[in-house]
Design a protein around this motif. Structure first.
Motif, PDB file in Angstrom:
ATOM      1  N   UNK A 287     -22.133-100.738   2.527  1.00 32.00           N
ATOM      2  CA  UNK A 287     -22.869-102.021   2.095  1.00 32.00           C
ATOM      3  C   UNK A 287     -23.488-102.089   0.613  1.00 32.00           C
ATOM      4  N   UNK A 288     -23.657-100.974   0.238  1.00 29.93           N
ATOM      5  CA  UNK A 288     -24.038-100.651  -1.434  1.00 29.93           C
ATOM      6  C   UNK A 288     -23.363-101.624  -2.087  1.00 29.93           C
ATOM      7  N   UNK A 289     -22.080-101.522  -2.160  1.00 29.43           N
ATOM      8  CA  UNK A 289     -21.368-102.406  -3.452  1.00 29.43           C
ATOM      9  C   UNK A 289     -21.329-103.743  -3.125  1.00 29.43           C
ATOM     10  N   UNK A 290     -21.251-104.122  -1.798  1.00 27.69           N
ATOM     11  CA  UNK A 290     -21.674-105.524  -1.550  1.00 27.69           C
ATOM     12  C   UNK A 290     -23.006-106.017  -1.805  1.00 27.69           C
ATOM     13  N   UNK A 291     -24.040-105.304  -1.548  1.00 24.63           N
ATOM     14  CA  UNK A 291     -25.450-105.766  -1.997  1.00 24.63           C
ATOM     15  C   UNK A 291     -25.556-105.492  -3.533  1.00 24.63           C
ATOM     16  N   UNK A 292     -25.017-104.489  -4.190  1.00 30.00           N
ATOM     17  CA  UNK A 292     -25.205-104.665  -5.631  1.00 30.00           C
ATOM     18  C   UNK A 292     -24.295-105.704  -6.460  1.00 30.00           C
ATOM     19  N   UNK A 293     -23.397-105.959  -5.699  1.00 27.55           N
ATOM     20  CA  UNK A 293     -22.548-107.183  -6.279  1.00 27.55           C
ATOM     21  C   UNK A 293     -23.484-108.553  -6.273  1.00 27.55           C
ATOM     22  N   UNK A 294     -24.176-108.960  -5.059  1.00 25.50           N
ATOM     23  CA  UNK A 294     -25.003-109.843  -4.951  1.00 25.50           C
ATOM     24  C   UNK A 294     -25.975-109.898  -6.007  1.00 25.50           C
TER      25      UNK A 294
ATOM     26  N   UNK B 285     -21.974-106.877   9.937  1.00 22.48           N
ATOM     27  CA  UNK B 285     -21.014-107.708   9.430  1.00 22.48           C
ATOM     28  C   UNK B 285     -21.718-108.999   8.693  1.00 22.48           C
ATOM     29  N   UNK B 286     -22.966-109.468   9.284  1.00 13.22           N
ATOM     30  CA  UNK B 286     -23.576-110.437   8.652  1.00 13.22           C
ATOM     31  C   UNK B 286     -24.014-110.169   7.273  1.00 13.22           C
ATOM     32  N   UNK B 287     -24.691-109.001   7.077  1.00 13.18           N
ATOM     33  CA  UNK B 287     -25.142-108.555   5.844  1.00 13.18           C
ATOM     34  C   UNK B 287     -24.089-108.374   4.814  1.00 13.18           C
ATOM     35  N   UNK B 288     -22.976-107.918   5.133  1.00 15.69           N
ATOM     36  CA  UNK B 288     -21.924-107.917   4.316  1.00 15.69           C
ATOM     37  C   UNK B 288     -21.263-109.350   4.107  1.00 15.69           C
ATOM     38  N   UNK B 289     -21.185-110.219   4.924  1.00  7.96           N
ATOM     39  CA  UNK B 289     -20.413-111.398   4.790  1.00  7.96           C
ATOM     40  C   UNK B 289     -21.384-112.399   3.471  1.00  7.96           C
ATOM     41  N   UNK B 290     -22.808-112.238   4.361  1.00  6.26           N
ATOM     42  CA  UNK B 290     -23.936-112.868   3.318  1.00  6.26           C
ATOM     43  C   UNK B 290     -23.867-112.521   1.826  1.00  6.26           C
TER      44      UNK B 290
ATOM     45  N   UNK C  53     -21.014-114.057   0.168  1.00  2.08           N
ATOM     46  CA  UNK C  53     -21.177-115.508  -0.047  1.00  2.08           C
ATOM     47  C   UNK C  53     -22.079-115.632  -1.087  1.00  2.08           C
ATOM     48  N   UNK C  54     -23.288-114.954  -1.112  1.00  2.00           N
ATOM     49  CA  UNK C  54     -24.297-115.213  -2.054  1.00  2.00           C
ATOM     50  C   UNK C  54     -23.590-114.732  -3.564  1.00  2.00           C
ATOM     51  N   UNK C  55     -22.762-113.988  -3.465  1.00  2.19           N
ATOM     52  CA  UNK C  55     -22.036-113.629  -5.128  1.00  2.19           C
ATOM     53  C   UNK C  55     -21.281-114.898  -5.332  1.00  2.19           C
TER      54      UNK C  55
END
Length: 369
Positions: free
Chosen positions: A122-129, A206-211, A214-216
């Motif tokens: 999850x960290x790379x996806x959240x950091x990207x956002x 799944x939703x945290x990653x996809x969100x 999407x935000x990015x």
């Protein structure tokens, strides 16, 4: 790859209650070589990227550039540690073929790996956002960004992302979801199921990653449109800003790599739990391996897509040293004097506009966003 039949009783630890090792798995030396080579490649790539980022951070005089490099540094550290932790466990299993029940009878080791898989996923996806949000503010609201975004706040945002991902990874230990040994026995992950708390945690992951993806996408789209207007409008030769172009190129590539690597797994998890179907192990392994490419490819974005490299690829581009704040010369001048709090647009007419010196691209003020 079927689990051997063992009696299930009340003393069986939770992580072995579904898939019970040892597994009937035809282990080959290629598995160990594959995991070791890709793990080593990812670790070396992230080390090179960290050195490149460190040198860039020491040489930069742009505040917005330094903010972005802090986020990139957090992403590099996350990818490196993720490969180191999870890769060492997988390679150790393929080399030694250890029995999880013997070395980890209480599931502590399995829970640790499951937490690591979730956290470093999850960290790379959240950091990207978070990086997309920072660039959105820096490009669309440069004055507010330059005056209200200290480096400590950027570091705090990286730490906050790690904290959020860590809290999500800890949820199965509190009863919301559960970590289990996964076939072929080399790794642990949360139980992908349509029942009870496992359903809730699977959908949450799944939703945290996809969100985040999407935000990015949405923020980067707006930022790119704004940057194109800036670079290709009137007086485009003066408006091309290398720092913004470099950062957006890197950010777009990070988003594309993250989306291509993680979307199949995230969609697969959501579809599986919502349909109530059994997990197809072969697809799960395929999408997990694809997601691992995110940690291997990310560092090459920082290594290859830098101004020094981009200049060689496209030397005819007007690579002026500056930032988007120099589009507002009056504002840049007032920030330098630290005397006023609102920008004046360079297109305005009047005596002030005539006497205010036009900042050249190679002399942009270092505090420009």
């Amino acid at each position: 790859m079927n689990a051997s039949v063992l009696p299930l009783n009340n003393t069986t630890p939770l992580c072995y209650s579904i898939n019970r090792p040892p597994f009937n798995y035809n282990h080959t030396i290629a598995s160990a070589h594959f995991s070791a080579v890709f793990g080593a490649l990812g670790l070396i790539s992230n080390l090179i990227a960290f050195v490149v980022l460190l040198k860039s951070f020491q040489q930069t005089h742009s505040r917005s550039r330094s903010f972005f490099l802090i986020f990139l540094g957090g992403l590099v550290v996350t990818d490196f540690m993720g490969l180191l932790v999870t890769g060492s466990i997988v390679v150790s299993f393929h080399v030694t073929r250890f029995n999880w029940r013997e070395i980890d009878p209480n599931c502590h080791f399995c829970n640790f790996m499951g937490m690591s898989m979730v956290f470093y996923g999850l960290c790379p996806l959240l950091l990207s956002a978070s990086m997309a949000l920072e660039r959105f503010i820096g490009i669309n609201h440069p004055f507010a960004h330059s005056t209200s975004m200290p480096k400590r706040r950027t570091i705090s945002m990286v730490l906050m992302v790690w904290f959020i991902a860590g809290c999500i990874a800890l949820l199965p230990l509190t009863g919301l979801g559960s970590y289990h040994i996964q076939m072929p026995g080399s790794w642990c992950f949360f139980n992908i199921s349509s029942k009870g708390n496992d359903l809730v945690f699977s959908l949450l992951f799944s939703l945290v990653g996809l969100s985040s993806i999407t935000m990015s996408f949405l923020l980067n789209t707006v930022s790119v449109v704004t940057l194109i207007k800036v670079c290709c409008g009137q007086d485009s030769n003066q408006r091309r800003r290398d720092y913004e172009v470099e950062m957006m190129v890197q950010l777009i590539l990070i988003m594309v790599i993250g989306s291509a690597s993680w979307c199949p797994l995230l969609v697969f998890i959501a579809q599986t739990v919502l349909s109530g179907a059994n997990v197809k192990v072969e697809y799960l392994l395929l999408w997990i391996r694809l997601a691992t490419w995110n940690q291997i490819l990310d560092p090459w974005v920082y290594i290859l897509f830098r101004r020094a490299v981009l200049k060689r690829i496209y030397p005819r581009f007007n690579w002026s040293r500056g930032s988007i704040m120099t589009l507002y010369p009056s504002l840049s001048d007032t920030i330098r004097r630290e005397g006023v709090s609102r920008p004046c647009h360079h297109k305005s007419s009047g005596p002030h506009n005539q006497t205010t010196p036009q900042l050249q691209p190679n002399h942009a003020h270092p505090v420009a966003s």
